[in-house]
Design a protein around this motif. Structure first.
Motif, PDB file in Angstrom:
ATOM      1  N   VAL A 105     -11.769  -8.124   8.035  1.00 30.95           N
ATOM      2  CA  VAL A 105     -11.734  -6.850   7.316  1.00 30.95           C
ATOM      3  C   VAL A 105     -10.513  -6.837   6.402  1.00 30.95           C
ATOM      4  O   VAL A 105      -9.502  -7.493   6.672  1.00 30.95           O
ATOM      5  N   ASN A 106     -10.616  -6.083   5.304  1.00 30.12           N
ATOM      6  CA  ASN A 106      -9.540  -5.995   4.320  1.00 30.12           C
ATOM      7  C   ASN A 106      -8.710  -4.734   4.528  1.00 30.12           C
ATOM      8  O   ASN A 106      -9.247  -3.666   4.833  1.00 30.12           O
ATOM      9  N   HIS A 107      -7.401  -4.879   4.340  1.00 31.31           N
ATOM     10  CA  HIS A 107      -6.477  -3.744   4.359  1.00 31.31           C
ATOM     11  C   HIS A 107      -5.755  -3.732   3.014  1.00 31.31           C
ATOM     12  O   HIS A 107      -4.981  -4.650   2.714  1.00 31.31           O
ATOM     13  N   ASP A 108      -6.001  -2.728   2.189  1.00 34.42           N
ATOM     14  CA  ASP A 108      -5.360  -2.618   0.882  1.00 34.42           C
ATOM     15  C   ASP A 108      -4.091  -1.777   0.993  1.00 34.42           C
ATOM     16  O   ASP A 108      -4.111  -0.664   1.534  1.00 34.42           O
ATOM     17  N   ILE A 109      -2.994  -2.325   0.473  1.00 31.19           N
ATOM     18  CA  ILE A 109      -1.675  -1.713   0.640  1.00 31.19           C
ATOM     19  C   ILE A 109      -0.975  -1.643  -0.715  1.00 31.19           C
ATOM     20  O   ILE A 109      -1.018  -2.604  -1.495  1.00 31.19           O
ATOM     21  N   GLU A 110      -0.325  -0.524  -0.992  1.00 32.97           N
ATOM     22  CA  GLU A 110       0.512  -0.381  -2.177  1.00 32.97           C
ATOM     23  C   GLU A 110       1.977  -0.337  -1.753  1.00 32.97           C
ATOM     24  O   GLU A 110       2.345   0.418  -0.851  1.00 32.97           O
ATOM     25  N   ILE A 111       2.798  -1.160  -2.409  1.00 30.30           N
ATOM     26  CA  ILE A 111       4.228  -1.218  -2.090  1.00 30.30           C
ATOM     27  C   ILE A 111       5.019  -1.127  -3.386  1.00 30.30           C
ATOM     28  O   ILE A 111       4.777  -1.902  -4.322  1.00 30.30           O
ATOM     29  N   GLU A 112       5.958  -0.206  -3.446  1.00 35.14           N
ATOM     30  CA  GLU A 112       6.817  -0.050  -4.619  1.00 35.14           C
ATOM     31  C   GLU A 112       7.987  -1.021  -4.505  1.00 35.14           C
ATOM     32  O   GLU A 112       8.773  -0.963  -3.554  1.00 35.14           O
ATOM     33  N   GLY A 113       8.092  -1.949  -5.468  1.00 41.49           N
ATOM     34  CA  GLY A 113       9.139  -2.950  -5.433  1.00 41.49           C
ATOM     35  C   GLY A 113      10.524  -2.373  -5.665  1.00 41.49           C
ATOM     36  O   GLY A 113      10.686  -1.322  -6.295  1.00 41.49           O
ATOM     37  N   ARG A 114      11.540  -3.088  -5.166  1.00 42.18           N
ATOM     38  CA  ARG A 114      12.942  -2.691  -5.329  1.00 42.18           C
ATOM     39  C   ARG A 114      13.705  -3.658  -6.225  1.00 42.18           C
ATOM     40  O   ARG A 114      14.932  -3.677  -6.218  1.00 42.18           O
ATOM     41  N   GLY A 115      12.992  -4.490  -6.966  1.00 41.95           N
ATOM     42  CA  GLY A 115      13.653  -5.505  -7.772  1.00 41.95           C
ATOM     43  C   GLY A 115      13.592  -6.860  -7.090  1.00 41.95           C
ATOM     44  O   GLY A 115      13.023  -7.012  -6.008  1.00 41.95           O
TER      45      GLY A 115
END
Length: 239
Positions: free
Chosen positions: A150-160
């Motif tokens: 199964v797929n888990h879609d994740i959004e992560i805001e980068g810090r550089g």
């Protein structure tokens, strides 16, 4: 004078203490006399639901459970590319986002393989159990036994680019640190029921210490030795 007895010798006179990658092998409290008035108690562990170890054979557990210090490996992954963690999981960058650095903290014996996301099924069919391990043995049969992914879609805001923004934890397998700028769209594929979670990074700066760069054909290491002076592990990228 009283003869000094080392902790290991003292234990050998009473009860043998063994280590095993198999979960649930400690059935009762085991008292271990360390000497000098110190005592260690080995207690029964818990079988944690949602961990990938429950799907593995004894030989596969020996590969997944680290036997020495883990060497993190970093890949630069652009949209439409992924890193396969043996045949047990894969981590993909998808959608409209910039490339990100993915640093893998898994046992050194697990083979990591970069490929295009649209080639994953073909790679699994042809190489599970050989180039992609674990699983071990008959790759096609073992993948059927492991079951649906199964797929888990994740959004992560980068810090550089100097520190990881977050870790993606794969229960029983390890974790992946995500580093970059902007918003990362990450898709994690694991067997059904296996836990996937996002947390603050445990080792946010290790991405700069060791690494492998994905070139579209193979993973190229920055050097032949890690920061600990050991040769880097095999099984990263195409051979």
């Amino acid at each position: 004078d009283k003869k000094k007895i080392r902790a290991g010798n003292r234990n050998s006179l009473k009860t043998a203490v063994t280590a095993s990658p198999l979960p649930g092998t400690t059935l009762k409290f085991i008292k271990i006399d360390l000497g000098d008035g110190r005592t260690l108690y080995d207690t029964p562990g818990l079988l944690v639901p949602g961990t990938i170890t429950q799907l593995l054979t004894g030989e596969e557990l020996k590969v997944v459970c680290p036997k020495k210090q883990v060497e993190p490996i970093t890949f630069r992954v652009s949209s439409g590319k992924c890193i396969m963690i043996g045949g047990l999981a894969r981590v993909e960058v998808f959608g409209d986002c910039k490339p990100f650095l993915l640093t893998f903290f898994v046992a050194n014996d697990i083979k990591l393989h970069p490929t295009a996301s649209d080639k994953v099924d073909n790679v699994l069919q042809n190489h599970a159990g050989t180039m992609l391990t674990p699983p071990l043995g008959d790759g096609e049969k073992r993948m059927e036994e492991i079951g649906e992914f199964v797929n888990h879609d994740i959004e992560i805001e980068g810090r550089g680019w100097k520190e990881a923004a977050a870790d993606i934890s794969l229960t029983g397998l390890g974790w992946v640190a995500v580093t970059g700028a902007g918003m990362a769209n990450i898709r994690v594929s694991v067997p059904k029921g296996i836990g996937v979670a996002v947390r603050p990074p445990l080792m946010p700066f290790d991405v700069l210490d060791v690494g492998a760069r994905y070139t579209g054909a193979k993973a190229v290491r920055k050097s032949t030795k890690s920061k600990w002076g050991n040769k880097r592990r095999r099984g990263v990228g195409r051979k």
